[in-house]
Write a protein that holds these residues in place. Structure first.
Motif, PDB file in Angstrom:
ATOM      1  N   GLU A 191     -74.648  11.907 -25.752  1.00 39.83           N
ATOM      2  CA  GLU A 191     -74.435  11.658 -24.286  1.00 39.83           C
ATOM      3  C   GLU A 191     -73.181  11.181 -23.919  1.00 39.83           C
ATOM      4  O   GLU A 191     -72.514  11.568 -22.983  1.00 39.83           O
ATOM      5  N   ALA A 192     -72.639  10.344 -24.882  1.00 40.20           N
ATOM      6  CA  ALA A 192     -71.353   9.769 -24.506  1.00 40.20           C
ATOM      7  C   ALA A 192     -70.026  10.842 -24.649  1.00 40.20           C
ATOM      8  O   ALA A 192     -69.241  10.999 -23.827  1.00 40.20           O
ATOM      9  N   VAL A 193     -70.271  11.730 -25.665  1.00 40.01           N
ATOM     10  CA  VAL A 193     -69.375  12.870 -25.798  1.00 40.01           C
ATOM     11  C   VAL A 193     -69.619  13.763 -24.622  1.00 40.01           C
ATOM     12  O   VAL A 193     -68.727  14.329 -24.177  1.00 40.01           O
ATOM     13  N   ARG A 194     -70.812  14.177 -24.274  1.00 43.48           N
ATOM     14  CA  ARG A 194     -70.992  14.905 -22.953  1.00 43.48           C
ATOM     15  C   ARG A 194     -70.326  14.385 -21.788  1.00 43.48           C
ATOM     16  O   ARG A 194     -69.665  15.272 -21.017  1.00 43.48           O
ATOM     17  N   GLU A 195     -70.308  13.159 -21.644  1.00 45.92           N
ATOM     18  CA  GLU A 195     -69.788  12.613 -20.580  1.00 45.92           C
ATOM     19  C   GLU A 195     -68.173  12.561 -20.434  1.00 45.92           C
ATOM     20  O   GLU A 195     -67.599  12.764 -19.394  1.00 45.92           O
ATOM     21  N   LEU A 196     -67.771  12.060 -21.796  1.00 44.26           N
ATOM     22  CA  LEU A 196     -66.227  12.471 -21.733  1.00 44.26           C
ATOM     23  C   LEU A 196     -65.832  14.010 -21.526  1.00 44.26           C
ATOM     24  O   LEU A 196     -64.772  14.007 -20.875  1.00 44.26           O
ATOM     25  N   VAL A 197     -66.505  14.804 -21.911  1.00 45.21           N
ATOM     26  CA  VAL A 197     -66.195  16.239 -21.565  1.00 45.21           C
ATOM     27  C   VAL A 197     -66.231  16.458 -20.294  1.00 45.21           C
ATOM     28  O   VAL A 197     -65.139  17.130 -19.636  1.00 45.21           O
ATOM     29  N   SER A 198     -67.098  16.312 -19.583  1.00 41.15           N
ATOM     30  CA  SER A 198     -67.327  16.348 -18.102  1.00 41.15           C
ATOM     31  C   SER A 198     -66.256  15.532 -17.262  1.00 41.15           C
ATOM     32  O   SER A 198     -66.116  15.916 -16.240  1.00 41.15           O
ATOM     33  N   ALA A 219     -67.126   2.913 -21.050  1.00 40.86           N
ATOM     34  CA  ALA A 219     -68.546   2.687 -21.710  1.00 40.86           C
ATOM     35  C   ALA A 219     -68.637   3.924 -22.560  1.00 40.86           C
ATOM     36  O   ALA A 219     -69.389   3.703 -23.734  1.00 40.86           O
ATOM     37  N   GLN A 220     -68.109   5.029 -22.144  1.00 41.69           N
ATOM     38  CA  GLN A 220     -68.403   6.050 -23.267  1.00 41.69           C
ATOM     39  C   GLN A 220     -67.659   5.992 -24.424  1.00 41.69           C
ATOM     40  O   GLN A 220     -68.059   6.586 -25.582  1.00 41.69           O
ATOM     41  N   ILE A 221     -66.433   5.543 -24.281  1.00 39.91           N
ATOM     42  CA  ILE A 221     -65.533   5.342 -25.658  1.00 39.91           C
ATOM     43  C   ILE A 221     -66.059   4.155 -26.206  1.00 39.91           C
ATOM     44  O   ILE A 221     -66.036   4.240 -27.451  1.00 39.91           O
ATOM     45  N   GLU A 222     -66.776   3.208 -25.791  1.00 39.53           N
ATOM     46  CA  GLU A 222     -67.232   2.220 -26.274  1.00 39.53           C
ATOM     47  C   GLU A 222     -68.436   2.810 -27.205  1.00 39.53           C
ATOM     48  O   GLU A 222     -68.527   2.290 -28.258  1.00 39.53           O
ATOM     49  N   ALA A 223     -69.083   3.571 -26.627  1.00 39.61           N
ATOM     50  CA  ALA A 223     -70.369   4.137 -27.268  1.00 39.61           C
ATOM     51  C   ALA A 223     -69.958   5.171 -28.482  1.00 39.61           C
ATOM     52  O   ALA A 223     -70.605   5.123 -29.508  1.00 39.61           O
TER      53      ALA A 223
END
Length: 330
Positions: free
Chosen positions: A23-30, A8-12
């Motif tokens: 938020e998407a970048v933060r989620e991918l980092v986490s 979902a974050q990649i899609e974002a």
């Protein structure tokens, strides 16, 4: 198979081209371990299908490259090398845009690890476009300045590049080599560089024999330390901090910056009315510069993702090349 939240974050980030997907970048980092594989896939897709990556609204490979570099992901390195090796300058500009100028050397350096054979081969390949070779050379210089690669093999490479037959058509490339040599201490290359200066191949507007000798007299450790502390050599860990200020995500601020830059440029060439003994025939740009600098005005701040070429004059009006002026960072 990507986990749902990572997918979902990649899609974002793929949908985000006019705003920063915080938020998407933060989620991918986490979720770094889960994110690496799909990010590598985005980068590989850009290498295999540069036409798709060239679309103005697409930034997937740019997010991938920045995130993977911040992770120090070595599997990204050969993909970046392949991307630079596979196209001419026009194609590369379409795929990577201004990112090549400011970030590509650092992305190459941050993902390199101990094996820099790909960078060395790219820098040494006379068939490659000069811009591509400059990116590889600057990445190697970055690693040397930071103490992550030994200096001696890089000096040997620079000497080999300088020893090849050159003409004034090679002036920009050879001047660039001189700048990188200065960044890592030019001591062993003084004779080679002096010959190029005397032949008029190295542009003395940016690099003179006197400056060369002064730098060569400094301790190697001092020069390397100063270079490693410059913005253009800085590795980054926080992608949010690094990318969120880019002009493409802040168009209103970008317009303000551009207006300030234009004002600064005009002020640079307009001496104050009380400049002592000023007349219309004054041609000494240093006198004009001193007069303007003594009355500080708005600074000409470069874009976070600059479009000025590395060997083009800096738009701030300093007379220096962009790489050695505002291209070093705000």
């Amino acid at each position: 198979m990507m986990q749902t939240s990572v997918a979902a974050q990649i899609e974002a980030i793929l949908r985000a081209n006019d705003h920063f997907p915080l938020e998407a970048v933060r989620e991918l980092v986490s979720r770094r371990e889960d994110a690496v594989a799909p990010l590598l896939e985005l980068l590989e897709n850009a290498v295999r299908n540069p036409d798709a990556a060239s679309k103005p609204e697409y930034m997937g490979h740019i997010y991938a490259a920045m995130l993977l570099a911040s992770f120090r992901e070595r599997r990204a390195h050969p993909l970046l090398i392949e991307s630079l090796s596979a196209a001419d300058e026009h194609d590369l500009d379409m795929v990577w845009g201004g990112m090549m100028v400011e970030y590509m050397p650092r992305l190459l350096a941050m993902t390199a690890g101990p094996d820099v054979s790909g960078l060395m081969a790219l820098a040494d390949d006379e068939k490659r476009p000069e811009l591509v070779r400059e990116l590889a050379i600057e990445a190697l210089g970055c690693l040397v300045a930071r103490g992550e690669q030994p200096r001696e093999p890089f000096i040997i490479l620079l000497r080999r590049l300088l020893s090849r037959p050159r003409s004034k058509r090679d002036s920009e490339f050879v001047t660039f080599i001189a700048m990188i040599a200065a960044d890592i201490h030019p001591g062993e290359l003084v004779d080679d560089l002096s010959m190029q200066i005397t032949a008029g191949i190295i542009d003395e507007e940016y690099f003179t024999t006197d400056e060369l000798n002064l730098m060569a007299a400094e301790p190697v450790e001092k020069i390397l330390q100063l270079t490693s502390e410059s913005v253009s050599m800085r590795f980054f860990d926080d992608v949010v901090e690094e990318m969120s200020g880019w002009d493409c995500f802040n168009p209103e601020q970008a317009e303000i910056n551009a207006a300030e830059q234009r004002d600064a440029l005009r002020n640079f060439f307009r001496p104050p009315p009380d400049l002592p003994e000023y007349d219309e025939e004054l041609r000494d740009i240093e006198e004009i510069e001193d007069a303007v600098i003594s009355r500080p005005g708005p600074g000409a701040r470069p874009a976070r993702g600059p479009e000025a070429g590395r060997n083009e004059p800096c738009p701030c009006g300093s007379g220096k090349k962009y790489k050695k002026c505002c291209g070093q960072g705000s």
